[in-house]
Motif scaffolding. Structure first.
Motif, PDB file in Angstrom:
ATOM      1  N   ILE A  19       0.835  -1.202   0.000  1.00  0.00           N
ATOM      2  CA  ILE A  19       0.000   0.000   0.000  1.00  0.00           C
ATOM      3  C   ILE A  19       0.874   1.259   0.000  1.00  0.00           C
ATOM      4  O   ILE A  19       0.641   2.209  -0.765  1.00  0.00           O
ATOM      5  CB  ILE A  19      -0.941  -0.002   1.214  1.00  0.00           C
ATOM      6  CG1 ILE A  19      -1.884  -1.221   1.144  1.00  0.00           C
ATOM      7  CG2 ILE A  19      -1.742   1.288   1.282  1.00  0.00           C
ATOM      8  CD1 ILE A  19      -2.731  -1.404   2.382  1.00  0.00           C
ATOM      9  N   ALA A  20       1.901   1.256   0.842  1.00  0.00           N
ATOM     10  CA  ALA A  20       2.801   2.411   0.912  1.00  0.00           C
ATOM     11  C   ALA A  20       3.550   2.593  -0.403  1.00  0.00           C
ATOM     12  O   ALA A  20       3.747   3.720  -0.867  1.00  0.00           O
ATOM     13  CB  ALA A  20       3.781   2.226   2.069  1.00  0.00           C
ATOM     14  N   TYR A  22       2.521   1.672  -3.364  1.00  0.00           N
ATOM     15  CA  TYR A  22       1.571   2.180  -4.353  1.00  0.00           C
ATOM     16  C   TYR A  22       1.471   3.702  -4.250  1.00  0.00           C
ATOM     17  O   TYR A  22       1.565   4.418  -5.253  1.00  0.00           O
ATOM     18  CB  TYR A  22       0.196   1.548  -4.150  1.00  0.00           C
ATOM     19  CG  TYR A  22      -0.850   2.078  -5.114  1.00  0.00           C
ATOM     20  CD1 TYR A  22      -1.025   1.505  -6.358  1.00  0.00           C
ATOM     21  CD2 TYR A  22      -1.646   3.176  -4.775  1.00  0.00           C
ATOM     22  CE1 TYR A  22      -1.954   2.004  -7.262  1.00  0.00           C
ATOM     23  CE2 TYR A  22      -2.576   3.692  -5.669  1.00  0.00           C
ATOM     24  CZ  TYR A  22      -2.725   3.095  -6.906  1.00  0.00           C
ATOM     25  OH  TYR A  22      -3.649   3.604  -7.795  1.00  0.00           O
ATOM     26  N   ARG A  23       1.301   4.200  -3.051  1.00  0.00           N
ATOM     27  CA  ARG A  23       1.172   5.650  -2.854  1.00  0.00           C
ATOM     28  C   ARG A  23       2.434   6.380  -3.297  1.00  0.00           C
ATOM     29  O   ARG A  23       2.371   7.435  -3.949  1.00  0.00           O
ATOM     30  CB  ARG A  23       0.887   5.943  -1.384  1.00  0.00           C
ATOM     31  CG  ARG A  23      -0.487   5.467  -0.908  1.00  0.00           C
ATOM     32  CD  ARG A  23      -0.595   5.582   0.592  1.00  0.00           C
ATOM     33  NE  ARG A  23      -1.911   5.170   1.081  1.00  0.00           N
ATOM     34  CZ  ARG A  23      -2.167   4.828   2.332  1.00  0.00           C
ATOM     35  NH1 ARG A  23      -1.189   4.878   3.239  1.00  0.00           N
ATOM     36  NH2 ARG A  23      -3.379   4.456   2.691  1.00  0.00           N
ATOM     37  N   ALA A  24       3.606   5.819  -2.957  1.00  0.00           N
ATOM     38  CA  ALA A  24       4.861   6.501  -3.264  1.00  0.00           C
ATOM     39  C   ALA A  24       5.124   6.546  -4.764  1.00  0.00           C
ATOM     40  O   ALA A  24       5.525   7.587  -5.302  1.00  0.00           O
ATOM     41  CB  ALA A  24       6.013   5.797  -2.536  1.00  0.00           C
ATOM     42  N   ARG A  26       2.957   6.274  -7.262  1.00  0.00           N
ATOM     43  CA  ARG A  26       1.974   7.135  -7.920  1.00  0.00           C
ATOM     44  C   ARG A  26       2.279   8.618  -7.672  1.00  0.00           C
ATOM     45  O   ARG A  26       2.135   9.452  -8.570  1.00  0.00           O
ATOM     46  CB  ARG A  26       0.574   6.784  -7.418  1.00  0.00           C
ATOM     47  CG  ARG A  26       0.139   5.365  -7.757  1.00  0.00           C
ATOM     48  CD  ARG A  26      -0.238   5.209  -9.210  1.00  0.00           C
ATOM     49  NE  ARG A  26      -1.509   5.878  -9.482  1.00  0.00           N
ATOM     50  CZ  ARG A  26      -1.966   6.127 -10.700  1.00  0.00           C
ATOM     51  NH1 ARG A  26      -1.257   5.817 -11.767  1.00  0.00           N
ATOM     52  NH2 ARG A  26      -3.141   6.727 -10.858  1.00  0.00           N
ATOM     53  N   ALA A  27       2.739   8.929  -6.469  1.00  0.00           N
ATOM     54  CA  ALA A  27       3.066  10.322  -6.149  1.00  0.00           C
ATOM     55  C   ALA A  27       4.277  10.796  -6.953  1.00  0.00           C
ATOM     56  O   ALA A  27       4.337  11.957  -7.371  1.00  0.00           O
ATOM     57  CB  ALA A  27       3.335  10.476  -4.657  1.00  0.00           C
ATOM     58  N   GLU A 117      -6.646  10.764  -9.723  1.00  0.00           N
ATOM     59  CA  GLU A 117      -7.145  10.869  -8.354  1.00  0.00           C
ATOM     60  C   GLU A 117      -8.323   9.931  -8.119  1.00  0.00           C
ATOM     61  O   GLU A 117      -8.426   9.302  -7.054  1.00  0.00           O
ATOM     62  CB  GLU A 117      -7.545  12.318  -8.064  1.00  0.00           C
ATOM     63  CG  GLU A 117      -6.359  13.272  -7.974  1.00  0.00           C
ATOM     64  CD  GLU A 117      -6.782  14.701  -7.704  1.00  0.00           C
ATOM     65  OE1 GLU A 117      -8.012  14.948  -7.581  1.00  0.00           O
ATOM     66  OE2 GLU A 117      -5.901  15.578  -7.623  1.00  0.00           O
ATOM     67  N   ASP A 120      -6.963   6.364  -7.921  1.00  0.00           N
ATOM     68  CA  ASP A 120      -6.241   6.194  -6.660  1.00  0.00           C
ATOM     69  C   ASP A 120      -7.212   6.074  -5.487  1.00  0.00           C
ATOM     70  O   ASP A 120      -6.991   5.277  -4.564  1.00  0.00           O
ATOM     71  CB  ASP A 120      -5.279   7.360  -6.436  1.00  0.00           C
ATOM     72  CG  ASP A 120      -4.044   7.278  -7.324  1.00  0.00           C
ATOM     73  OD1 ASP A 120      -3.807   6.209  -7.908  1.00  0.00           O
ATOM     74  OD2 ASP A 120      -3.326   8.295  -7.430  1.00  0.00           O
ATOM     75  N   ALA A 124      -7.558   2.897  -3.060  1.00  0.00           N
ATOM     76  CA  ALA A 124      -7.460   3.023  -1.605  1.00  0.00           C
ATOM     77  C   ALA A 124      -8.647   2.349  -0.921  1.00  0.00           C
ATOM     78  O   ALA A 124      -8.485   1.640   0.085  1.00  0.00           O
ATOM     79  CB  ALA A 124      -7.381   4.499  -1.210  1.00  0.00           C
TER      80      ALA A 124
END
Length: 458
Positions: A19-20, A22-24, A26-27, A117, A120, A124
């Motif tokens: 999960i972390a 994925y966020r990193a 994508r950011a 967004e 994402d 989430a």
């Protein structure tokens, strides 16, 4: 369509690390695109490149199409995106022609960012509900590595687009200029051996990741050879130019000789005619003589190797060396976005290297003999520049593609391309490994591609 059955997937909690990550990842795409205007993000400067806006949308479409849409009741953010942002997955439906991606003024950049967004947010929610089974978690990992590939492409494609602009604008004018000397080039001897290369077959067990084209792990005969301790530098390539390298037909493969004359190639892509300056993501800057030369085609890399009395390494030779060192180097995380010298200048390195290239007999066995263990360790195998190899991009013995539509990811491109290894200054560190196989066509120059020399040992 996805190979998943129509029934809902079995709920499995995704690891917090996934999960972390994925966020990193994508950011980071948003960060890399941030310096671009809406006009910049729409430009497509050649058929091989794609607009930054398309990269942002396509990587999002991948998660929507191959992960979220695994649920039978999933409803797309916009069904029209399936046509616009599919790349080459024939099995999932028709697609907008690649050469016309730069004509897509709509959806706007703002709409594409909104699409990211929305997807994402849906991802989430699905993570929170535990919607993703083991297979889908593997697909998410694949999608993240896929996005990191497109992050590098976003940078190389916008570099080409900005270079085509007569104003030669910088992508970012705050990129640091690196300095330092090239270490002396040495020849590192490797004895004949049967070695193992490659990754385990897909799907991978444990926490590792590799693409299907890296598998299966298998044995290969590696003949005795010597590998150069570092990539070829700008100064060394300048010597090739000054010595008439682009005018000597005997150095070139027939197709390469035809290409350089048809397109008037006389220097690496992005070098200015004075051979003193080059276009970078930071704008036009002085060429660092000690940095690895880059933006070479396979033809140029091969011709230089012939001129130097050497050859390009095979991917077996390259991977065997890389498997013995850590994945460390000048990656996108360093925020240089340009190749850098190996380290501090040691003595009169440039003069020594020029002398070694002028000789036709390098006495490999004598020169490659290490005086201590550290001396036999190659530098810059990872990062800075992708290194062309002498190996054609083909299937390993026993290769099996990923199942379903994702089988189109790598296997169908195993024709007419060459393997590159190691990553570049625009690659993400966690995206790379010793077994990673990149591939491009021999004339391609817009990637951060350079070379390392090798020689047969006697």
């Amino acid at each position: 369509m996805s190979s998943m059955p129509a029934a809902a997937v079995r709920a499995v909690d995704a690891p917090a690390a996934l999960i972390a990550r994925y966020r990193a990842v994508r950011a980071r795409s948003r960060v890399l695109a941030a310096p671009l205007s809406a006009e910049d993000a729409m430009v497509q400067s050649m058929a091989d490149a794609s607009p930054a806006k398309w990269h942002l949308a396509h990587t999002t479409w991948f998660f929507e199409r191959f992960v979220l849409a695994a649920k039978a009741d999933y409803r797309a953010v916009d069904e029209r995106w399936d046509y616009l942002f599919n790349s080459y997955y024939q099995s999932v439906g028709p697609m907008h022609a690649r050469i016309h991606r730069g004509l897509l003024s709509r959806p706007s950049l703002a709409q594409v960012l909104d699409y990211r967004e929305q997807v994402d947010a849906r991802m989430a929610d699905a993570f929170a509900r535990g919607d993703f089974d083991r297979e889908l978690q593997q697909r998410i990992e694949l999608g993240l590595h896929h996005e990191q590939q497109h992050q590098e492409l976003l940078l190389t494609d916008i570099k080409h687009a900005l270079w085509c602009n007569p104003l030669k604008p910088a992508y970012r004018d705050d990129l640091a200029m690196t300095s330092g000397g090239a270490s002396p080039m040495r020849w590192l001897r490797r004895d004949e051996a049967v070695v193992e290369i490659g990754a385990p077959a897909w799907p991978l067990a444990g926490d590792g990741f590799a693409y299907d084209n890296e598998s299966p792990r298998h044995r290969a005969l590696m003949l005795a050879h010597a590998l150069a301790s570092r990539p070829v530098s700008n100064a060394e390539y300048r010597a090739f130019i000054d010595d008439g390298g682009y005018r000597s037909a005997t150095l070139w493969l027939s197709e390469g000789w035809t290409r350089i004359n048809a397109e008037a190639w006389r220097r690496p892509l992005y070098w200015e005619e004075d051979l003193e300056r080059e276009f970078t993501l930071g704008g036009v800057r002085a060429i660092d003589p000690d940095a690895p030369v880059c933006h070479l085609s396979y033809f140029e890399a091969d011709a230089f190797a012939r001129w130097a009395g050497a050859r390009l390494p095979t991917e077996v030779e390259w991977e065997h060396a890389a498997a013995q060192v850590a994945v460390e180097g000048n990656f996108v995380e360093a925020d240089r976005l340009s190749p850098a010298p190996a380290g501090a200048l040691v003595g009169a390195a440039s003069a020594a290297i020029g002398e070694s290239f002028a000789r036709t007999d390098l006495q490999i066995a004598a020169e490659a003999a290490p005086t201590k263990a550290a001396d036999n360790t190659p530098q810059q195998l990872f990062g800075d520049v992708w290194e062309w190899t002498a190996s054609a991009y083909a299937a390993y013995p026993g290769f099996r593609e990923m199942p379903g539509a994702l089988g189109e990811y790598n296997g169908k491109f195993m024709c007419g391309q060459q393997v590159l290894r190691g990553g570049s200054c625009a690659s993400a560190r966690e995206h790379l490994r010793a077994s990673y196989r990149n591939f491009f066509y021999p004339p391609d120059r817009w990637q951060f591609s350079g070379l390392r020399l090798a020689k047969d040992a006697r």
